[in-house]
Motif scaffolding. Structure first.
Motif, short mmCIF file in Angstrom:
data_model
loop_
_atom_site.label_atom_id
_atom_site.label_comp_id
_atom_site.label_asym_id
_atom_site.label_seq_id
_atom_site.Cartn_x
_atom_site.Cartn_y
_atom_site.Cartn_z
N GLU A 50 -46.18 28.91 15.76
CA GLU A 50 -47.26 28.07 15.21
C GLU A 50 -47.32 28.29 13.69
N PRO A 51 -46.57 27.51 12.90
CA PRO A 51 -46.45 27.78 11.47
C PRO A 51 -47.77 27.86 10.70
N LYS A 52 -48.78 27.09 11.13
CA LYS A 52 -50.02 27.00 10.34
C LYS A 52 -51.15 27.85 10.90
N ASP A 53 -50.90 28.59 11.95
CA ASP A 53 -51.97 29.41 12.54
C ASP A 53 -52.38 30.52 11.57
N ARG A 54 -53.69 30.73 11.43
CA ARG A 54 -54.19 31.79 10.54
C ARG A 54 -55.06 32.79 11.30
N LYS A 103 -47.95 36.16 20.95
CA LYS A 103 -46.68 35.57 20.53
C LYS A 103 -46.70 34.06 20.70
N ALA A 104 -47.48 33.56 21.65
CA ALA A 104 -47.52 32.14 21.95
C ALA A 104 -48.17 31.31 20.84
N GLN A 105 -48.79 31.98 19.87
CA GLN A 105 -49.41 31.23 18.77
C GLN A 105 -49.16 31.90 17.41
N SER A 106 -48.13 32.75 17.34
CA SER A 106 -47.89 33.50 16.10
C SER A 106 -47.26 32.64 15.01
N PRO A 107 -47.72 32.79 13.76
CA PRO A 107 -47.12 32.09 12.62
C PRO A 107 -46.04 32.92 11.93
N PHE A 108 -45.69 34.10 12.50
CA PHE A 108 -44.80 35.04 11.83
C PHE A 108 -43.40 35.04 12.42
N THR A 109 -42.42 35.28 11.55
CA THR A 109 -41.05 35.56 11.96
C THR A 109 -40.70 36.95 11.47
N PRO A 164 -35.23 33.62 26.77
CA PRO A 164 -34.97 33.39 28.19
C PRO A 164 -35.26 34.58 29.10
N LYS A 165 -34.87 35.76 28.70
CA LYS A 165 -35.02 36.92 29.58
C LYS A 165 -36.48 37.24 29.86
N TYR A 166 -37.34 37.08 28.84
CA TYR A 166 -38.74 37.46 29.00
C TYR A 166 -39.69 36.27 29.04
N ASP A 167 -39.15 35.07 28.84
CA ASP A 167 -39.97 33.85 28.82
C ASP A 167 -41.09 33.95 27.78
N THR A 168 -40.75 34.55 26.63
CA THR A 168 -41.72 34.75 25.56
C THR A 168 -41.44 33.79 24.40
N PRO A 169 -42.44 33.08 23.89
CA PRO A 169 -42.24 32.19 22.73
C PRO A 169 -41.78 32.99 21.52
N LYS A 170 -40.92 32.38 20.70
CA LYS A 170 -40.40 33.08 19.52
C LYS A 170 -40.02 32.07 18.45
N SER A 171 -39.69 32.58 17.27
CA SER A 171 -39.20 31.73 16.18
C SER A 171 -37.83 31.18 16.53
N VAL A 222 -42.60 37.21 7.83
CA VAL A 222 -42.71 36.01 6.99
C VAL A 222 -43.57 35.01 7.72
N ARG A 223 -44.62 34.52 7.04
CA ARG A 223 -45.55 33.57 7.67
C ARG A 223 -45.17 32.14 7.30
N GLY A 224 -45.07 31.30 8.31
CA GLY A 224 -44.81 29.89 8.07
C GLY A 224 -43.35 29.51 8.20
N THR A 225 -43.06 28.27 7.86
CA THR A 225 -41.71 27.72 7.97
C THR A 225 -40.78 28.33 6.92
N ILE A 226 -39.56 28.65 7.34
CA ILE A 226 -38.54 29.21 6.45
C ILE A 226 -37.45 28.16 6.27
N HIS A 227 -37.19 27.78 5.01
CA HIS A 227 -36.26 26.69 4.71
C HIS A 227 -34.88 27.18 4.28
N ASP A 228 -34.85 28.29 3.57
CA ASP A 228 -33.59 28.77 2.99
C ASP A 228 -33.10 30.02 3.71
N PHE A 229 -32.01 29.89 4.44
CA PHE A 229 -31.43 31.02 5.16
C PHE A 229 -30.00 30.65 5.55
#
Length: 292
Positions: A114-118, A133-139, A95-102, A254-261
């Motif tokens: 973007e989980p599948k972006d390479r 950041k608007a298309q990053s696959p990383f967390t 919200p503060k920076y209006d930047t896309p994130k995980s 970490v690239r892609g979707t994270i299921h266990d956390f």
């Protein structure tokens, strides 16, 4: 002899970005100012890292942590607890920076933008331009180093509450469906060798009006020295800033979707309380109502 070099290379890599220990003792009786001491530390580390890279190249060919010379083997998922701090864990935009994130989705998965972006590289993500950041696959997470066997070199939770009140904890080794994991060895090497445009321009504060020249905080200068950058310079490049930021945070990507956390959120006493997964959908809905 070659085997002994490999052994030393593995040991060196496992300690790669732990903070450099005390300065090497000098035979000189000259007393250095704090600025001179930091500069000397940067010079000493530059020599150490140059030596390290030779051994790491040998290790890279023979071990690579992920199946020896088999380049098609999956990357190892290290057995290390990683932490991520976030004030808005269910929101896809900061919200503060209006930047896309995980963010955590309604089904309880931690999703990058973007989980599948390479196309986005490690360096581009760390550099942090808004359009990237608007298309990053990383967390991004923080954690202790791991050895060539994927095991943590020490049992310690790296945690920085300054980045947010809620905490996400993730162990890649426990996420069978998880994506690729990149540690400090991977990230720093990518930053140092990247040809990403603009990296060697003078770093400015992109989010501030007038874009003043970026300067490290006093406590950050030691991290510049740790990554072989003279911390007494008048200005720094985006490449040098990215190297410092990533080393300071002991960053993993970490690239892609994270299921266990696990997710922990602040309680009324100021501590952290575990959030059960059956609460995720409700918390997701509540977070999105607030932003409408």
């Amino acid at each position: 002899m070659f085997a002994s070099k490999l052994s030393r290379g593995g040991q060196t890599s496992s300690r790669l970005f732990k903070h450099t220990s005390e300065f090497t003792r000098s035979f000189s009786t000259k007393v250095l100012s704090p600025e001179q001491a930091l500069k000397e530390r940067a010079d000493q580390n530059r020599v150490r890292f140059q030596q390290h890279d030779i051994l790491s190249d040998i290790m890279d060919v023979e071990d690579r942590r992920d199946g020896g010379n088999n380049q098609f083997a999956p990357r190892i998922r290290p057995d290390v607890e990683l932490t991520r701090r976030d004030n808005f864990p269910f929101n896809e935009v900061q919200p503060k920076y209006d930047t896309p994130k995980s963010a955590i989705d309604r089904d309880g998965r931690l999703q990058p933008v973007e989980p599948k972006d390479r196309t986005v590289t490690l360096t581009a993500h760390v550099d942090g331009a808004k359009e990237t950041k608007a298309q990053s696959p990383f967390t991004s997470f923080s954690g202790v180093p791991v050895g060539v066997d994927g095991q943590a070199t020490e049992k310690k939770l790296v945690d920085n509450p300054d980045y947010g009140q809620s905490r996400i904890v993730h162990n890649p080794a426990q996420d069978a469906k998880g994506g690729d994991v990149f540690d400090q060895f991977d990230i720093q090497r990518d930053i140092r060798t990247s040809s990403h445009p603009g990296l060697d321009e003078t770093a400015v504060n992109r989010s501030q009006p007038g874009k003043p020249v970026w300067q490290p905080e006093p406590h950050e200068r030691k991290f510049l020295a740790d990554v072989c950058v003279d911390p007494t310079k008048a200005s720094f490049t985006y490449r040098e800033r990215a190297m410092m930021n990533s080393a300071r945070d002991q960053e993993y990507l970490v690239r892609g979707t994270i299921h266990d956390f696990t997710l922990e959120r602040p309680d009324d006493q100021g501590g952290l309380k575990h959030v059960s997964r059956d609460q995720f959908a409700d918390q997701f809905d509540a977070a999105h109502k607030k932003t409408k």
